[in-house]
Write a protein that holds these residues in place. Structure first.
Motif, PDB file in Angstrom:
ATOM      1  N   UNK A  27      -2.175   5.281  10.622  1.00 34.33           N
ATOM      2  CA  UNK A  27      -1.721   5.913   9.392  1.00 34.33           C
ATOM      3  C   UNK A  27      -2.908   6.143   8.475  1.00 34.33           C
ATOM      4  N   UNK A  28      -2.803   7.109   7.564  1.00 30.19           N
ATOM      5  CA  UNK A  28      -3.947   7.415   6.676  1.00 30.19           C
ATOM      6  C   UNK A  28      -4.282   6.228   5.764  1.00 30.19           C
ATOM      7  N   UNK A  43      -4.471   0.685  10.771  1.00 22.94           N
ATOM      8  CA  UNK A  43      -3.301   0.159  11.488  1.00 22.94           C
ATOM      9  C   UNK A  43      -2.904  -1.175  10.860  1.00 22.94           C
ATOM     10  N   UNK A  44      -1.597  -1.361  10.703  1.00 25.43           N
ATOM     11  CA  UNK A  44      -1.064  -2.625  10.177  1.00 25.43           C
ATOM     12  C   UNK A  44       0.047  -3.122  11.085  1.00 25.43           C
ATOM     13  N   UNK A  83      -9.600  -6.019   5.885  1.00 26.42           N
ATOM     14  CA  UNK A  83      -8.317  -5.807   5.214  1.00 26.42           C
ATOM     15  C   UNK A  83      -7.668  -4.480   5.620  1.00 26.42           C
ATOM     16  N   UNK A  84      -8.461  -3.452   5.861  1.00 30.55           N
ATOM     17  CA  UNK A  84      -7.938  -2.131   6.243  1.00 30.55           C
ATOM     18  C   UNK A  84      -8.680  -1.710   7.511  1.00 30.55           C
ATOM     19  N   UNK A  85      -8.303  -2.235   8.670  1.00 31.40           N
ATOM     20  CA  UNK A  85      -9.090  -1.980   9.886  1.00 31.40           C
ATOM     21  C   UNK A  85      -8.999  -0.520  10.343  1.00 31.40           C
ATOM     22  N   UNK A  86     -10.011  -0.114  11.074  1.00 33.59           N
ATOM     23  CA  UNK A  86     -10.067   1.257  11.584  1.00 33.59           C
ATOM     24  C   UNK A  86      -9.184   1.394  12.826  1.00 33.59           C
ATOM     25  N   UNK A  87      -8.464   2.500  12.897  1.00 36.67           N
ATOM     26  CA  UNK A  87      -7.584   2.782  14.030  1.00 36.67           C
ATOM     27  C   UNK A  87      -8.082   4.038  14.733  1.00 36.67           C
ATOM     28  N   UNK A  88      -8.188   3.988  16.075  1.00 39.32           N
ATOM     29  CA  UNK A  88      -8.693   5.108  16.864  1.00 39.32           C
ATOM     30  C   UNK A  88      -7.697   5.445  17.984  1.00 39.32           C
ATOM     31  N   UNK A 143     -13.791  -3.876  19.355  1.00 42.06           N
ATOM     32  CA  UNK A 143     -12.638  -2.995  19.508  1.00 42.06           C
ATOM     33  C   UNK A 143     -11.515  -3.760  20.192  1.00 42.06           C
ATOM     34  N   UNK A 144     -10.330  -3.725  19.599  1.00 42.05           N
ATOM     35  CA  UNK A 144      -9.148  -4.355  20.189  1.00 42.05           C
ATOM     36  C   UNK A 144      -8.252  -3.281  20.765  1.00 42.05           C
ATOM     37  N   UNK A 145      -7.979  -3.377  22.076  1.00 42.71           N
ATOM     38  CA  UNK A 145      -7.096  -2.426  22.741  1.00 42.71           C
ATOM     39  C   UNK A 145      -5.639  -2.822  22.476  1.00 42.71           C
TER      40      UNK A 145
END
Length: 645
Positions: A27-28, A43-44, A83-88, A143-145
């Motif tokens: 999500x943005x 991502x949360x 706190x606001x991790x990156x999502x790919x 990176x967490x899959x």
């Protein structure tokens, strides 16, 4: 004109609440301090168990002075990645790495002491993975899959159950709910509506009160006449006592409501949760009494079928069965005690917000399977097998005594009584077993339905699993609690007879006033004892002055009002002395007369006339006429002459 701003406020609040709930996909980024990062999607929940960006921004605000001071070159990027991790690509989430964490913590430790900031336990550097370095030497985040494949849509992923913040418990209490640690179920029933909960609580209270009165009546009937119920039917009393305590625990839970089964929230804004484990002494005590007594009641019923089989099959006597009572008690109390201690050690105690008690298997399906369903099914199987074998043996005995109509009719009534009593016990037990099996099969569907209904409210992932049954019916809960309590009422059928009514009537008469029959028996006994003592003194006095046995027969005849007649000498007597048949000089007819008076509940007039007659006889023994004295002397001399010859 005033309605438009009101509707606008409602729409804004609705949009705000829906936006605060995470989509559980990329999500943005909306947190103001991270919108300028090299990434723009997140991502949360994050690694700190924040379920949406609003909660993350609120917690991150405490660390922003460190970013403003730039105590470390990587502090701002590290805080945003935490706190606001990156999502790919919907499948990968980037978390901060260990080396970057250690560098930031080392550079900013002095400023953290200045501002009073403590390092979160969730961000301990030793819990993070090592950094991967790029060709230019810069650190790259780990990176967490995610668990789903790249081709699957993110909106269709099932992330399982995430414990809401409302239901979080203190760490270390060994409580879990739906697989989530340090989490507890809500105190409010998860499946029933509020009006259904109120109806169910009232129903449980009424049923527990009725069962308590019934089982207490059976137990008190046994105390009135302990010798009435012997083996093989003695286990009925013990099993009735067990269910008396079971109904008492449910009635106490009804009075306490949720005071013992639930825990009030320690943090404002959280919901009340049920007790898990040995957190509350009151809950633990209710659990011990309830589980121990209910299991012991089942074991005593199995022992009852064993004693019936021993009496009907191998033809054991009551005394032979009673000799095994020690082993019966060891099994009936020892096995439930061992299971209760095991559950306490495993921490399987669970509060029931509906009934107000604490039990096992309410939320843990494994505990329900091994500690409730398995013992119940085993007890039903063993008890039913022995019961059928005993009935077959009794039917064989009934065929053998076909010509004895009286005993055959008694045996027929006894078999009917056993059949009705066993049916009254087995049918509720089988219904209860069916309720547990149905609950075990449908529990997962009910829980998924509950998660789907409350995921927006608790900001947790919504369940994507298909649900066959949305929620259980109220009748299922009512049936389960009714069958749990009504099992104990079957013992009332066994003691319900005319003899029981007569015993209770006699008991209440004894409590109001003394029993007149008992009083008359006591007076008669005392009179008999006085009469026997008086006769013994008279006989001692006569033995001092008179030696002839013929005169004693005259005294006996006077005291009893009968004629002695002439006694024929026995030829086998070596001294040729006439034998009267009483070698110890005790009047036989007088003794028999005294015994009959003592045993019979006659009137006091008979005792008074007997005493007056004994006094007259004693006086006549002292006032002998001259003729009697001459006759006595002649008989004595004749006897002496014959003996000398």
């Amino acid at each position: 004109m005033m309605r438009i701003p009101l509707w606008l406020c409602v729409c804004v609040l609705t949009l705000d609440s829906s936006a605060s709930h995470t989509l559980f996909t990329c999500e943005p980024v909306r947190v103001q301090w991270c919108v300028h990062m090299p990434y723009n999607t997140t991502f949360f929940p994050n690694m700190l168990e924040h379920y949406d960006q609003d909660i993350a921004a609120l917690k991150m605000k405490l660390f922003m002075p460190l970013a403003s001071l730039r105590c470390s070159p990587d502090v701002h990027l590290f805080l945003c990645q935490a706190f606001v991790p990156e999502c790919r690509d919907h499948t990968r989430v980037l978390h901060p790495c260990r080396e970057r964490c250690e560098r930031v913590q080392s550079d900013c430790s002095r400023d953290m002491l200045t501002f009073g900031i403590s390092w979160p336990s969730e961000l301990r550097c030793d819990r993070l993975e090592s950094c991967r370095f790029s060709p230019n030497g810069s650190a790259v985040s780990a990176v967490e899959e995610l668990t789903t494949s790249k081709s699957s849509p993110s909106s269709g992923r099932d992330l399982g159950f995430w414990c809401p913040l409302h239901l979080k418990t203190r760490p270390g209490q060994a409580g879990s709910f739906l697989g989530a640690q340090d989490c507890a179920p809500p105190c409010d029933n998860m499946f029933l509506k509020p009006h259904e909960v109120h109806l169910a609580k009232t129903f449980i209270g009424v049923c527990s009160a009725v069962c308590l009165c019934a089982t207490l009546f059976t137990s008190l009937t046994f105390l009135i006449d302990v010798q009435r119920f012997r083996y093989p039917e003695r286990p009925i009393i013990f099993y009735s006592v067990c269910y008396t305590l079971v109904s008492l625990v449910y009635f106490i839970g009804f009075l306490l409501d949720t005071e013992a089964a639930c825990v009030e929230p320690s943090v404002p804004g959280r919901a009340a949760t049920v007790v898990l484990g040995a957190q509350s002494r009151g809950c633990t005590l209710l659990f011990m009494l309830l589980y121990f007594c209910s299991t012991a009641g089942m074991v005593w019923w199995v022992i009852l079928t064993i004693t019936w089989f021993l009496a009907a099959g191998p033809k054991w006597s009551c005394e032979a069965i009673e000799k095994k009572a020690v082993w019966f008690h060891a099994v009936a109390w020892g096995l439930p005690g061992a299971l209760t201690v095991s559950l306490l050690a495993l921490g399987k105690v669970e509060g029931d917000g509906l009934s107000g008690v604490c039990f096992v298997g309410l939320y843990d399906l494994a505990a329900l399977r091994w500690f409730i369903v398995a013992p119940l099914a085993l007890a039903v199987l063993i008890g039913l097998s022995l019961l059928l074998a005993g009935i077959v043996s009794l039917n064989h005995v009934r065929q053998v005594i076909q010509h004895d109509e009286r005993n055959q009719e008694k045996l027929k009534k006894f078999m009917i009584r056993i059949g009705v009593f066993s049916g009254l016990y087995l049918l509720p037990l089988l219904a209860l077993l069916g309720c547990y099996l149905y609950e075990q099969a449908q529990r997962e569907s009910w829980e998924n339905s509950w998660i789907r209904r409350h995921c927006q409210e608790f900001s947790i992932p919504c369940s994507r699993r298909s649900v066959d049954v949305e929620r259980p019916e109220l009748s299922l809960f009512l049936m389960k609690y009714l069958m749990t309590l009504v099992v104990g009422i079957s013992a009332v059928f066994w003691v319900s007879s005319k003899k029981t009514c007569w015993e209770w009537a006699s008991f209440f008469k004894r409590t109001r006033k003394k029993d007149p029959i008992s009083e008359s028996r006591r007076v008669l006994q005392e009179s008999c004892e006085f009469f026997l003592k008086h006769n013994s003194r008279v006989q001692q006095h006569k033995s001092k002055h008179y030696k002839s046995s013929s005169h004693k027969l005259k005294v006996v005849s006077k005291s009893t009002g009968t004629s002695t007649g002439m006694h024929t000498p026995i030829t086998g007597n070596h001294d040729n002395t006439p034998v009267t048949g009483n070698h110890d000089n005790t009047p036989i007819s007088t003794a028999f007369h005294n015994h009959s008076v003592c045993d019979a509940p006659g009137s006091s007039e008979r005792i008074g006339s007997t005493e007056r007659r004994s006094k007259v006889d004693a006086e006549s023994a002292h006032r002998l006429t001259p003729k009697d004295e001459v006759l006595e002397a002649g008989q004595s001399s004749a006897h002496c002459s014959r003996s000398s010859q």
